[in-house]
Design an enzyme around this catalytic site. Structure first.
Site, PDB file in Angstrom:
ATOM      1  N   LYS A  48      35.082  51.314  33.554  1.00  0.00           N
ATOM      2  CA  LYS A  48      34.584  49.988  33.183  1.00  0.00           C
ATOM      3  C   LYS A  48      35.605  49.326  32.255  1.00  0.00           C
ATOM      4  O   LYS A  48      36.278  50.010  31.474  1.00  0.00           O
ATOM      5  CB  LYS A  48      33.226  50.156  32.458  1.00  0.00           C
ATOM      6  CG  LYS A  48      32.649  48.896  31.854  1.00  0.00           C
ATOM      7  CD  LYS A  48      32.158  47.919  32.888  1.00  0.00           C
ATOM      8  CE  LYS A  48      31.656  46.616  32.228  1.00  0.00           C
ATOM      9  NZ  LYS A  48      31.512  45.531  33.214  1.00  0.00           N
ATOM     10  N   CYS A 132      37.514  38.257  33.623  1.00  0.00           N
ATOM     11  CA  CYS A 132      36.061  38.371  33.452  1.00  0.00           C
ATOM     12  C   CYS A 132      35.466  36.970  33.220  1.00  0.00           C
ATOM     13  O   CYS A 132      35.849  36.278  32.276  1.00  0.00           O
ATOM     14  CB  CYS A 132      35.709  39.278  32.279  1.00  0.00           C
ATOM     15  SG  CYS A 132      33.912  39.324  32.034  1.00  0.00           S
ATOM     16  N   LYS A 166      44.041  42.565  37.018  1.00  0.00           N
ATOM     17  CA  LYS A 166      42.958  42.143  37.908  1.00  0.00           C
ATOM     18  C   LYS A 166      42.820  40.639  37.785  1.00  0.00           C
ATOM     19  O   LYS A 166      42.600  40.112  36.682  1.00  0.00           O
ATOM     20  CB  LYS A 166      41.654  42.835  37.560  1.00  0.00           C
ATOM     21  CG  LYS A 166      40.546  42.490  38.564  1.00  0.00           C
ATOM     22  CD  LYS A 166      39.371  43.413  38.455  1.00  0.00           C
ATOM     23  CE  LYS A 166      38.321  43.135  39.512  1.00  0.00           C
ATOM     24  NZ  LYS A 166      37.171  44.039  39.385  1.00  0.00           N
ATOM     25  N   ASN A 195      38.541  39.530  41.274  1.00  0.00           N
ATOM     26  CA  ASN A 195      37.309  39.693  40.501  1.00  0.00           C
ATOM     27  C   ASN A 195      36.226  38.831  41.177  1.00  0.00           C
ATOM     28  O   ASN A 195      36.495  38.137  42.168  1.00  0.00           O
ATOM     29  CB  ASN A 195      37.539  39.255  39.050  1.00  0.00           C
ATOM     30  CG  ASN A 195      36.600  39.973  38.080  1.00  0.00           C
ATOM     31  OD1 ASN A 195      35.429  40.191  38.386  1.00  0.00           O
ATOM     32  ND2 ASN A 195      37.098  40.329  36.915  1.00  0.00           N
ATOM     33  N   GLY A 251      36.553  42.908  47.079  1.00  0.00           N
ATOM     34  CA  GLY A 251      35.768  41.713  47.384  1.00  0.00           C
ATOM     35  C   GLY A 251      35.177  41.800  48.772  1.00  0.00           C
ATOM     36  O   GLY A 251      35.911  41.757  49.770  1.00  0.00           O
ATOM     37  N   GLY A 252      33.873  42.008  48.827  1.00  0.00           N
ATOM     38  CA  GLY A 252      33.176  41.964  50.112  1.00  0.00           C
ATOM     39  C   GLY A 252      33.382  43.184  50.982  1.00  0.00           C
ATOM     40  O   GLY A 252      33.150  43.117  52.191  1.00  0.00           O
TER      41      GLY A 252
HETATM   42  C1  SIN Z   1      31.234  41.929  33.162  1.00  0.00           C
HETATM   43  O1  SIN Z   1      31.121  42.938  32.455  1.00  0.00           O
HETATM   44  O2  SIN Z   1      30.782  40.831  32.811  1.00  0.00           O
HETATM   45  C2  SIN Z   1      31.941  42.028  34.473  1.00  0.00           C
HETATM   46  C3  SIN Z   1      33.372  42.297  34.291  1.00  0.00           C
HETATM   47  C4  SIN Z   1      34.262  41.395  35.059  1.00  0.00           C
HETATM   48  O3  SIN Z   1      33.813  40.635  35.928  1.00  0.00           O
HETATM   49  O4  SIN Z   1      35.457  41.423  34.808  1.00  0.00           O
END
Ligand code: SIN
Length: 315
Positions: A48, A132, A166, A195, A251-252
């Protein structure tokens, strides 16, 4: 896996036994979840996105499934970067690399985290999250080309580890070139496209309301609807970036066919987000087997045989 067909790939100079693994986000926040990925057929473990300090994230409900995918506004809930850095020692028991996603709340945070990661062995690479969409008041760095350059200058000054980024989805042709011009000035190891499509809105006609609580219901969209955008981003960056930069498609992807399409567009590996959230680790085995079947039918022995070989329209 069929013995004469290999899904192996190389990312950041590291061998992955399989080109399919998890996207940073779903089911990769705790040691238990990271071990589950280690024990699955996924070709790598990705954490994460980590911040300097532990974060609770946005108010719940902050994730919802939809008929075509998902919407989320998690807000980077995570245990703090030291937790994920320490997991590297445990990840070494698996025959696959461990990558760490980093998403500092500021440039200083990113620099502090990434310089501290120099003290940890067993991290095959860093995926710096420039995209994000879910932290209130914090814009997506990847949409600011100058700030992206500034960020990369600062983080490459403090790391010797392979580092990739990313990216958010881009939608305008000049924007692909503008971001590629920034990235091509740095020793980027890989680029993950994409993302979630940021700040979508899903409406429930029954309740006449939104599906998630944070940000008045606005959140990142994943799943079926984002695949064409993801494929476009993979293709554009595969074409525009220096040839030593690996593209990771995200993605997808919910089937072997989706993975096949991403690789045709130029992906060296693919990450599973929404579908991994919905199905858990069995999705890796299923997608591996579906992709292997497609390769068998087409007589492709490895992903290099078709990677990037998307054809122009043929009448
Ligand atoms: C999130 O924790 O809000 C998602 C992370 C992301 O989309 O980079």
């Amino acid at each position: 896996m069929t013995p004469d067909i290999s899904l192996a790939t190389i990312i950041a100079d590291t061998d992955l036994p399989c080109c399919i693994y998890n996207a940073s986000g779903p089911r990769c926040s705790t040691e238990e979840e990271l071990h589950a990925i280690g024990e699955s057929v996924a070709g790598a473990i990705l954490s994460k996105s980590a911040t300097l300090q532990k974060r609770e994230g946005n108010e719940k409900p902050r994730y919802a499934d939809t008929p075509w995918g998902s919407i989320n506004s998690m807000g980077l809930p995570n245990e703090g970067y030291e937790y994920y850095a320490a997991f590297a020692a445990q990840a070494s028991q698996y025959d696959k690399p461990y990558f760490m996603s980093v998403s500092g709340m500021s440039l200083d945070e990113n620099v502090k985290i990434i310089s501290d990661l120099e003290n940890y062995e067993g991290i095959a690479g860093i995926e710096l999250n420039l995209s994000c969409p879910n932290v209130p008041g914090k814009p997506q760095t990847g949409y600011d080309f100058e700030q992206s350059r500034h960020t990369l200058e600062a983080v490459f000054a403090v790391t010797t580890k392979p580092l990739g980024v990313k990216l958010p989805p881009y939608f305008d042709i000049p924007h692909f070139q503008m971001m590629a011009d920034v990235l091509n000035d740095f020793p980027i190891a890989f680029v993950t496209c994409i993302n979630s499509v940021g700040n979508g809105l899903v409406v429930d006609p029954a309740t006449e309301g939104v599906l998630i609580k944070p940000k008045q219901g606005f959140g990142g969209i994943g799943g079926d609807f984002v695949k064409p955008t993801a494929l476009a981003n993979v293709r554009q960056f595969y074409t525009l970036l220096n040839k030593n930069v690996s593209i990771i498609g995200c993605g997808g992807i919910k089937s072997g066919q989706d993975a096949f399409e991403h690789i045709l567009c130029g992906a060296s590996a693919v990450q599973i987000g929404t579908r991994f959230m919905q199905e858990g680790t069995p999705c890796f085995e299923r997608i591996v087997s579906e992709l292997t079947e497609i390769m068998q039918k087409k007589n492709y022995r490895n992903i290099e045989a078709f990677k990037g070989k998307l054809k122009d329209y043929q009448s």
